[in-house]
Write an enzyme that holds these catalytic residues in place. Structure first.
Site, PDB file in Angstrom:
ATOM      1  N   PRO A  91       1.141  -1.470  -0.134  1.00  0.00           N
ATOM      2  CA  PRO A  91       0.178   0.029   0.023  1.00  0.00           C
ATOM      3  C   PRO A  91       0.765   1.382   0.229  1.00  0.00           C
ATOM      4  O   PRO A  91       0.420   2.369   0.164  1.00  0.00           O
ATOM      5  CB  PRO A  91      -1.218  -0.003   1.317  1.00  0.00           C
ATOM      6  N   GLY A  92       2.455   1.014  -0.154  1.00  0.00           N
ATOM      7  CA  GLY A  92       2.819   2.048  -0.116  1.00  0.00           C
ATOM      8  C   GLY A  92       3.835   3.020   1.565  1.00  0.00           C
ATOM      9  O   GLY A  92       4.221   4.098   1.325  1.00  0.00           O
ATOM     10  N   GLY A  93       3.957   1.841   2.045  1.00  0.00           N
ATOM     11  CA  GLY A  93       4.834   1.930   3.045  1.00  0.00           C
ATOM     12  C   GLY A  93       6.348   2.263   2.729  1.00  0.00           C
ATOM     13  O   GLY A  93       6.866   2.941   3.540  1.00  0.00           O
ATOM     14  N   ASP A 120       9.512  -5.913  -3.197  1.00  0.00           N
ATOM     15  CA  ASP A 120       9.539  -6.566  -1.793  1.00  0.00           C
ATOM     16  C   ASP A 120       8.229  -7.411  -2.280  1.00  0.00           C
ATOM     17  O   ASP A 120       6.647  -7.119  -2.291  1.00  0.00           O
ATOM     18  CB  ASP A 120       8.532  -5.429  -0.851  1.00  0.00           C
ATOM     19  N   CYS A 163       7.885 -11.413   4.111  1.00  0.00           N
ATOM     20  CA  CYS A 163       7.607 -11.276   5.224  1.00  0.00           C
ATOM     21  C   CYS A 163       6.608 -12.350   5.368  1.00  0.00           C
ATOM     22  O   CYS A 163       5.811 -12.603   5.721  1.00  0.00           O
ATOM     23  CB  CYS A 163       6.652  -9.949   5.769  1.00  0.00           C
TER      24      CYS A 163
END
Length: 509
Positions: free
Chosen positions: A112-114, A178, A231
């Site tokens: 989402p943009g972290g 990511d 993750c």
């Protein structure tokens, strides 16, 4: 519920004793909550003084802080883009990417943009940040977060990695992958994360990750840096993916980096004997070298540090990175400058509403040079996207042929002979950059009314803050701030402030 197959696999990885420590962390009620200060909009020490609940710094991110017993997502500062709520371990990949101002950087799987907003904070508005998400709905969220944090140099795309690798081959100095994964590192954080997990899904993710990583490699310049992260705990998606990538790409190597805060190296014993033997039959010397290089990858274990599970590996491409090869070409050519009749409308808005250095101000052939009084600048190329006008770095790649969600800083809309500023422009500007500003305290009812979309009455008899210049007889666009931080627009006229906070973002407190 934690899947049985997951537990059995982790026990085979870690052994009986460490598995007990690992699995006990899943039963621990303690969760680590953190946020990352957006230094594009505020100073971290200043924000710490205003939010008493942020104190302890995240070891691997100087802008990251743990917090307890708070709801920062409901504070007006969140809407002003002063911080991004981000899991602490998720901050590690960008730390090791080491983004710098002026670089050309790709965040390939960005929603989402972290991590995108984290990269942008280190670029400080200089250079080109291409940030991409293949899922259109998630790409919209990514675009909104880029807007909320006041980022001006980002090209937000909704593309697949294969197409991007054709357009941007050999273009980026740094790339973050990511990768979408099986999400095992979120089992502690999200009770439902294990419901869709299976060994088959892990293998499916690993296949997809290898494809994404191969496409990313094509876009990296010689001497450039690529950080791969997930993750998840699965070796299929982590150490084994890196091992196979290195074997297939002899011009890449892993980088040994300085660890902090309990981060450990990856484990070569997680690479299966079957996989290692398969590649040893092709080239035993190379297979052993690649396996040893996997030791430079990093693991963030939830039972050993203050964060959830994460894996990352820092890779670099052989060769020397120079400014000459980094600036060698612009994919698709430069964007076409906005027509004079459009730039003149924006120029009129600037002269009527912004505070800038009039001695150096210039708009010529779509290029603008405008130093704002608050220290920021509106320098670059103005171009049109329908009736929308954007500002981008002069050498930002062309938006033609790409699925674009946001192409630089959205300045606003051209409506015949007038200009209406965008919400993105409001969030980029500061109180010192504008002629009219109205400030509301973050703990008052007024800012909640504004965020709810209500029209505000201008009263001269109410003591204003240092930042406010709006009076009853004021006319024109007024920047609304909270404790001095920009949050949106209002139009002053007739003793009232007509609310221009976007309807889709309005909040019912």
């Amino acid at each position: 519920m934690i899947p049985v197959d997951f537990k059995e696999r982790m026990k085979s990885y870690l052994g009986e004793k460490e598995f007990e420590d690992f699995f006990s962390s899943f039963d621990n009620d303690e969760r680590y909550h953190s946020l990352r200060v957006n230094t594009l909009k505020c100073d971290k020490e200043d924000l710490k003084s205003k939010l008493s609940y942020i104190k302890t710094e995240v070891s691997w991110e100087e802008k990251g802080f743990y917090y307890d017993d708070a709801q920062p997502g409901k504070h007006p500062y969140h809407e002003a883009g002063l911080y991004y709520i981000q899991e602490p371990s998720a901050m590690a990949p960008v730390h090791f990417l080491e983004p710098k101002p002026g670089e050309k950087i790709l965040d390939l799987c960005a929603a989402p943009g972290g991590k995108t907003t984290q990269i942008a904070s280190y670029m400080n508005g200089e250079g080109i940040l291409v940030t991409n998400e293949i899922n259109r709905d998630r790409a919209k969220i990514l675009s909104l977060n880029v807007e909320r944090l006041g980022i001006k140099n980002a090209l937000v795309l909704n593309e697949d990695s294969a197409h991007l690798s054709e357009v941007f081959e050999g273009y980026f100095e740094k790339i973050l992958v990511d990768a979408p994964c099986s999400g095992e590192g979120m089992f502690r954080k999200n009770d439902n994360a294990g419901d869709e997990w299976s060994l088959d899904n892990v293998r499916t993710c690993a296949v997809r990750q290898k494809e994404i990583l191969a496409n990313a490699a094509k876009m990296l310049l010689p001497g450039g840096r690529l950080v791969y992260s997930t993750c998840t705990f699965s070796a299929d998606e982590n150490e084994e993916t890196i091992f196979e990538f290195l074997f297939a790409n002899p011009d890449f190597h892993t980088v040994k980096v300085e660890k902090t805060g309990g981060i450990e190296n990856g484990r070569i014993e997680f690479i299966s004997d079957e996989l290692y033997e398969k590649y040893s039959l092709i080239d035993a010397v190379r297979a052993e070298k690649c396996r040893e290089e996997v030791l430079n990858s990093l693991r963030l274990w939830p039972h050993k540090l203050k964060g959830e599970g994460h894996f990352l590996c820092v890779l670099e491409r052989d060769g020397e990175l120079t400014r000459e090869n980094a600036n060698s070409y612009v994919p698709g050519g430069r964007n076409i400058a906005a027509r004079p009749e459009c730039t003149k409308v924006f120029e009129a808005f600037v002269k009527d509403n912004l505070s800038f250095d009039k001695k150096t101000f210039e708009i010529k052939r779509g290029k603008i040079f405008c130093n704002l009084e608050g220290g920021r600048s509106l320098n670059g190329l103005m171009y049109m996207f329908g009736d929308q006008i954007y500002l981008c770095p002069e050498d930002m790649p062309s938006v033609n042929g790409l699925k674009v969600m946001r192409g630089g800083l959205h300045l606003g809309t051209i409506k015949k002979d007038r200009f209406e500023p965008s919400h993105a422009l409001a969030l980029f500007l500061t109180a010192d950059d504008v002629c009219l500003c109205k400030d509301y305290p973050s703990d008052g009812s007024e800012i909640k009314s504004y965020l709810n979309g209500q029209t505000m009455k201008i009263t001269d008899d109410t003591p204003d803050s240092t930042y406010s210049q709006v009076k009853k007889d004021s006319k024109g666009w007024a920047l609304i701030t909270t404790d001095g931080y920009s949050i949106g627009w209002a139009k002053a006229a007739g003793g009232m402030l007509k609310n221009h906070y976007p309807k889709g973002l309005r909040i019912n407190y």
